[in-house]
Write a protein that holds these residues in place. Structure first.
Motif, short mmCIF file in Angstrom:
data_model
loop_
_atom_site.label_atom_id
_atom_site.label_comp_id
_atom_site.label_asym_id
_atom_site.label_seq_id
_atom_site.Cartn_x
_atom_site.Cartn_y
_atom_site.Cartn_z
N SER A 17 10.56 -3.79 2.73
CA SER A 17 9.40 -4.57 2.28
C SER A 17 9.61 -6.07 2.44
O SER A 17 8.66 -6.82 2.67
CB SER A 17 9.08 -4.24 0.81
OG SER A 17 8.72 -2.90 0.68
N TRP B 200 8.71 5.05 1.59
CA TRP B 200 9.07 5.69 0.32
C TRP B 200 9.03 7.21 0.46
O TRP B 200 9.92 7.91 -0.02
CB TRP B 200 8.13 5.24 -0.78
CG TRP B 200 8.38 5.97 -2.06
CD1 TRP B 200 7.64 6.97 -2.60
CD2 TRP B 200 9.48 5.78 -2.96
NE1 TRP B 200 8.20 7.41 -3.77
CE2 TRP B 200 9.33 6.69 -4.02
CE3 TRP B 200 10.58 4.92 -2.97
CZ2 TRP B 200 10.23 6.77 -5.08
CZ3 TRP B 200 11.47 5.00 -4.02
CH2 TRP B 200 11.29 5.91 -5.05
N SER C 73 0.39 -2.95 5.10
CA SER C 73 1.66 -3.15 4.41
C SER C 73 1.87 -2.08 3.35
O SER C 73 2.97 -1.50 3.23
CB SER C 73 1.70 -4.53 3.74
OG SER C 73 1.59 -5.55 4.71
N ILE C 74 0.84 -1.79 2.59
CA ILE C 74 0.93 -0.77 1.55
C ILE C 74 1.18 0.61 2.16
O ILE C 74 2.02 1.38 1.69
CB ILE C 74 -0.33 -0.78 0.67
CG1 ILE C 74 -0.37 -2.06 -0.16
CG2 ILE C 74 -0.38 0.46 -0.24
CD1 ILE C 74 -1.69 -2.33 -0.85
N MET C 75 0.47 0.92 3.25
CA MET C 75 0.66 2.22 3.91
C MET C 75 2.07 2.32 4.50
O MET C 75 2.69 3.38 4.46
CB MET C 75 -0.40 2.44 4.98
CG MET C 75 -1.77 2.73 4.40
SD MET C 75 -2.99 3.22 5.63
CE MET C 75 -3.25 1.68 6.50
N PRO D 252 3.72 -5.69 9.29
CA PRO D 252 3.81 -4.27 8.91
C PRO D 252 4.09 -3.37 10.12
O PRO D 252 4.85 -2.41 10.02
CB PRO D 252 2.44 -3.96 8.32
CG PRO D 252 1.84 -5.26 7.97
CD PRO D 252 2.45 -6.27 8.88
N CYS E 2 -2.81 -6.33 4.49
CA CYS E 2 -2.32 -5.88 3.18
C CYS E 2 -2.36 -4.36 3.08
O CYS E 2 -1.42 -3.73 2.59
CB CYS E 2 -3.14 -6.51 2.06
SG CYS E 2 -2.86 -8.27 1.85
N ALA E 3 -3.47 -3.76 3.55
CA ALA E 3 -3.57 -2.30 3.53
C ALA E 3 -2.49 -1.66 4.41
O ALA E 3 -1.86 -0.67 4.01
CB ALA E 3 -4.97 -1.87 3.99
N MET F 67 4.79 0.79 3.37
CA MET F 67 5.72 0.97 2.26
C MET F 67 5.63 2.40 1.71
O MET F 67 6.65 3.00 1.38
CB MET F 67 5.45 -0.06 1.16
CG MET F 67 5.83 -1.47 1.59
SD MET F 67 5.69 -2.72 0.30
CE MET F 67 3.98 -2.63 -0.17
N ALA F 68 4.42 2.96 1.63
CA ALA F 68 4.26 4.34 1.15
C ALA F 68 4.95 5.32 2.10
O ALA F 68 5.59 6.27 1.66
CB ALA F 68 2.78 4.68 1.01
#
Length: 134
Positions: A59, A46, A38-40, A67, A35-36, A42-43
């Motif tokens: 995403s 972006w 995935s967030i990194m 990821p 999950c971490a 996506m960041a």
């Protein structure tokens, strides 16, 4: 390199077995890490694109591929677009702007055409102005 990262991540993701629901401390830890990541990922996307549409499309691939696959594929596409599409296009335009009797000296800008008719002079003028501003 980026495609190797993407391929290895996808292979690991597709060959993993077990329940998608974490049942032990180890699988909970791995899920939190995924999950971490995935967030990194996506960041990062972006930050590089600033596009909600691109972020959404990339995403959607994360749960399907991983990821690592998404990050590797995104970087490979960004790198290849710059090296294999934009740079040759810029070089073509630079050659077109130069007179046939003028040797292009490896400039990678389109020049500042202020009071000149020579491509090399225009490029030199642009470099000087950018250098003074820096």
């Amino acid at each position: 390199l980026y495609m190797a990262l993407a391929g290895l991540s996808l292979a690991t993701h597709l060959t993993s077995t077990g329940s998608p629901v974490p049942q032990s401390d180890c699988t909970i830890s791995i899920t939190v890490d995924a999950c971490a990541c995935s967030i990194m990922t996506m960041a990062f996307i972006w930050e590089r694109t600033g596009s909600s549409l691109q972020l959404s499309l990339w995403s959607l691939l994360i749960p399907l591929a991983s990821p690592g696959f998404v990050l590797g594929s995104f970087c490979a596409l960004q790198h290849d677009v710059i090296l294999h599409v934009l740079a040759p296009l810029q070089e073509y335009v630079a050659r077109s702007l130069a007179h046939s009797d003028e040797k292009v000296r490896g400039w990678m800008n389109l020049g500042l055409w202020k009071g000149c008719t020579s491509y090399n002079t225009a490029c030199r003028q642009l470099c000087e102005i950018v250098g003074e501003a820096a």
